[in-house]
Write an enzyme that holds these catalytic residues in place. Structure first.
Site, mmCIF file in Angstrom:
data_model
loop_
_atom_site.group_PDB
_atom_site.id
_atom_site.type_symbol
_atom_site.label_atom_id
_atom_site.label_comp_id
_atom_site.label_asym_id
_atom_site.label_seq_id
_atom_site.Cartn_x
_atom_site.Cartn_y
_atom_site.Cartn_z
ATOM 1 C CD GLU A 60 -2.841 1.275 2.367
ATOM 2 O OE1 GLU A 60 -3.811 2.046 2.282
ATOM 3 O OE2 GLU A 60 -2.679 0.506 3.325
ATOM 4 C CB CYS A 249 -6.951 3.420 4.326
ATOM 5 S SG CYS A 249 -7.299 2.676 5.934
ATOM 6 C CG ASN A 381 -9.074 -2.383 3.257
ATOM 7 O OD1 ASN A 381 -8.315 -3.301 3.542
ATOM 8 N ND2 ASN A 381 -9.009 -1.195 3.858
ATOM 9 C CD GLU A 382 -8.568 -2.474 7.899
ATOM 10 O OE1 GLU A 382 -8.826 -1.345 8.351
ATOM 11 O OE2 GLU A 382 -7.449 -2.991 7.999
#
Length: 827
Positions: A60, A249, A381-382
């Site tokens: 990332e 994120c 994602n999350e």
């Protein structure tokens, strides 16, 4: 019969019986700095098959992992696109200095529609770029390729120089520019080495400049638009089975719109793959969630190409149109959702389609006519909104499976290892028979030592697990040891845990947003963290199957939870009142209504505390971890009551108990994570792990009654008189862990042992009659628990040796604080 029962029956011996069978007697943990253990291995029994993609890496763009990191470009802000949308301190000339006249322009004279800004450079003027870190790094004798897009209708000569404070670093180059936009190139050979280089471009007459670039000729595999060689080589040396990218994120935050006139050229968008392909000068720019700019010089094509170059499976992550990472908003726009679903189908075609297909042709035009063989894709994602996420995930999944039934579509379980979001997400995934679920967690070393058995009880017939992000909150050797201990449990459960990757991967030491990280670097060097050495040892010695084994454990003595009490805040101003601590026998240990002073409280954190109107108030709404504490560290079995009111800020309250010192305590975090959830966290030596979590928020201006009941190691929590939750903290943090695998290619048994304690572990190893060679190849990582690898000192480095005396039964002493792999040849 449960799997646990079957295991017990198969081996049939408890810890004491193992010791007696081995002719050993239990020893105190620090008797002669040695503890006795035994390991029984059953080579004839059938263990889980381990896929060759078991371990991978997660890339990332955080900590300047891409621009200023893996992407080899040496010029920062090469396209003059930096903006306050990226970072409040940025301007379009960040990292540039001007001598003369120059301004950044956004008008119809630009290079192309997606590259919005360019530099208008006045006659006789120059601009100089400072690069990253201390400057542009050049090495004597090496070549560097300069390029620039320029426009000068009346003609101009550009003089391009490389210099530092001591003088020139290479012979200057002159470039004649005339007419409309065109790309111009020059090459430098560095005459000496410098970490503080500057690239200057001067114009004799007015000119427009864009995409001012300087690349080292020596990139990884000499690829164009290439990667920084030392970083790429460190990643390749892990031999990862997969590369998960681009986030994180970056994927599930910001606007889901595209970069176009119709969307107002939005600069805070989720990472969308079509923004990142094609010629670099035509790629979009974007704000990075972590507080800087993304040039997308590294884009999806480069991720696929790098995965292929290192022999890893590409594993892209696409937005699910539900934001996370504190934003937590579902996008309700059916047309936009359908566009993203189509983009995902197009991505699969870009990766796998023939060169004659629409998106396969784009790939071929970029230089790769053959497919990239994409087999897995992750959606989301999350996400902290599991129901909203899953409704959208199902639409992605249905579309992908309809057109590409061989693609594995991966879901996720939110940002934590447990709690309401986790449980809800997992139930949805199980009910829908999802193929694979991505779990993420960052906890302290104790949690990893305590949870080696996490996956022992997972349903063998349910969704498989992708452990996409995990780390133990530090780069010290104690952190890496705990991760190694946990990894033995991952391998033992390789029938459930199919993929696992540490996170994050890279960190530029001068631009850090997150710690810990696997590989550290600056503009002149890179170095392996202690965690990297553990990951590399496991990744390079996986094996094809688990060989069932059993080890004795360390005697564990655990008393009640003891400690003082504390009050704290995080990015919030709050007022506390009516604090009372009552012992189990009813006697009062502490009572404070703050009608006087705060002399009984010790301020150990940040922030600003004062008595105001009979309340103890922390007034700094920006300060983090503002702990004040009171009482005796020996307190146990007590009730804590406090009244709390949030005054302003992002979160809620932090009420601590079991406080031993500033790095060791429990706290009830009410309204944490940007006021989206509450949890009990345990800090051990400064690193926190979550024990229980639930969704919820704290209202500003409302007084809450908070009660915490501590009995032994059982804790019950009450909010406004109602039980909120409870937990028992009694899991042993076992420091001695092992797993055994078999390498089908060599026939080796690989005995992997982690001894995460200050005492050596003298161990009787029983191979149950297996015929083996009398020597073993040994790789050992060992150091003091506090050891940290740096640019100049690497105390944690693998040591290889040969051990003689191997047999069907033999004894080996594993050093204190060590990870040891024994490779034993089977005859």
């Amino acid at each position: 019969m449960s799997r646990t029962t079957r295991t017990r029956l198969r081996f049939g011996l408890g810890a004491s019986a193992f010791l007696l069978a081995a002719g050993l007697t239990p020893a105190p943990a620090h008797a002669d700095a040695t503890t006795d253990y035994s390991i029984a291995v059953d080579p004839g029994a059938k263990g889980a098959t381990i896929d060759d993609t078991m371990y991978g890496v997660f890339f990332e763009d955080i900590n300047r992992a891409a621009d200023g990191g893996l992407y080899a470009e040496l010029v920062q802000n090469r396209s003059f696109e930096y903006s306050t949308a990226d970072n409040g301190s940025y301007t379009p000339l960040t990292s540039w200095t001007v001598d003369g006249t120059a301004q950044v322009v956004n008008d119809g004279g630009r290079l192309n529609e997606r590259n919005r800004n360019y530099l208008s450079l006045g006659a006789g003027s120059s601009v100089t770029n400072a690069g990253y870190n201390t400057g542009i790094r050049v090495e004597q004798g090496k070549r560097y390729d300069f390029s620039v897009w320029a426009r000068a209708e009346g003609g101009t000569t550009l003089t391009v120089t490389l210099k530092d404070a001591a003088g020139t670093l290479a012979t200057a180059r002159q470039v004649a520019v005339k007419g409309g936009w065109a790309k111009y190139k020059a090459t430098f050979t560095a005459t000496r080495t410098s970490n503080r280089g500057r690239l200057a471009v001067a114009a004799t007459d007015a000119a427009a400049l864009d995409m001012v670039s300087l690349f080292p000729r020596d990139t990884y595999k000499n690829q164009p638009n290439g990667l920084r060689k030392d970083l790429a080589e460190k990643i390749a040396a892990l031999h990862p089975g997969f590369v998960r990218f681009p986030g994180g994120c970056l994927v599930n935050t910001g606007s889901m719109q595209d970069y176009s006139e119709a969307s107002g050229w939005q600069r805070k968008r989720s990472y969308q793959w079509k923004d990142t392909i094609g010629p670099v000068e035509e790629r979009a720019t974007n704000a990075n969630f972590w507080g800087y700019n993304q040039s997308y010089g590294i884009g999806y094509y480069e991720y696929f190409r790098f995965s292929e170059d290192i022999g890893a499976m590409p594993l892209p992550v696409v937005p699910a149109l539900v934001t996370g990472c504190g934003q937590n908003k579902a996008t309700d726009d059916d047309a936009l959702l359908k566009r993203h679903i189509q983009d995902t189908l197009d991505l699969i075609e870009f990766a796998n389609g023939p060169a004659t297909s629409k998106w396969g042709k784009v790939r071929a035009q970029m230089g790769h006519p053959k497919p990239f063989h994409l087999t897995h894709i992750e959606v989301g994602n999350e996400e902290n909104l599991p129901k909203e996420f899953f409704a959208r995930f199902q639409q992605f999944r249905a579309a992908i499976e309809a057109k590409y039934p061989d693609i594995t579509v991966i879901s996720n379980s939110g940002p934590d290892d447990s709690g309401t979001t986790f449980d809800t997400a997992w139930q949805l995934n199980r009910d829908a028979k999802v193929d694979m679920v991505d779990e993420h967690y960052y906890n302290n070393p104790q949690w990893f030592l305590q949870n080696n058995d996490r996956y022992d009880s997972y349903d063998r017939n349910g969704p498989k697990v992708f452990l996409g992000e995990y780390a133990s909150q530090g780069n010290a050797w104690k952190n890496a040891l705990s991760e190694a201990a946990f990894m033995t449990g991952l391998e033992r459960n390789a029938d459930v845990v199919k993929l696992a990757s540490y996170a994050p991967l890279l960190a530029n030491e001068d631009y850090v947003q997150w710690r810990p990280d696997l590989i550290w670097f600056n503009n002149r060097a890179s170095w392996n963290s202690t965690n990297y050495e553990v990951q590399k040892l496991f990744m390079n010695n996986v094996g094809e199957r688990v060989v069932p084994s059993k080890a004795t454990t360390t005697p564990n003595v655990s008393g009640p939870i003891t400690g003082a009490v504390g009050l704290s805040t995080w990015a919030t101003s709050a007022a506390y009142d009516d604090v009372k601590v009552t012992a189990a026998d009813g006697s009062t240990l502490l009572s404070d209504d703050f009608s006087g002073d705060a002399s009984r409280w010790t301020h150990t954190g940040g922030g600003s505390w004062s008595i105001q109107d009979g309340q103890y108030v922390q007034t700094d709404a920006a300060a983090e971890n503002t702990m004040v504490q009171a009482g005796d560290p020996s307190w146990h079995d007590y009730d804590l009551h406090v009244k709390a009111t949030k005054k302003s800020g992002k979160e809620g309250f932090l009420v601590a108990f079991g406080v031993k010192d500033t790095g060791n305590y429990y706290w009830w975090n009410l309204g944490g994570w940007n006021n989206t959830q509450s949890a009990v966290e345990q800090a051990v030596d400064g690193g926190k792990g979550t024990l229980i979590t639930k969704a919820g928020s704290i209202e500003t201006g409302r007084a809450y009654d908070i009660d915490i009941k501590v009995r032994g190691r059982q804790v019950t929590l009450y909010l406004d008189g109602k039980e909120w939750g409870s937990f028992t903290d009694n899991k042993p943090a076992e420091p001695f862990r092992q797993v055994v695998t078999e390498d089908a290619r060599t026939g080796d048994l690989i005995v992997k042992v982690v001894n995460a304690q200050d005492a050596a572990a003298r161990t009787a190893i029983d191979l149950c009659g297996a015929k083996v060679a009398d020597t073993a190849r040994v790789t050992t990582l060992a150091a003091d628990q506090g050891a940290v690898n740096t640019e100049t000192d690497t105390p944690v480095t693998p040591v290889t040796s040969t051990f003689s005396g191997v047999g069907a039964k033999f004894t080996y002493t594993f050093p204190a604080n060590s990870v040891t792999f024994l490779r034993i040849k089977q005859r």
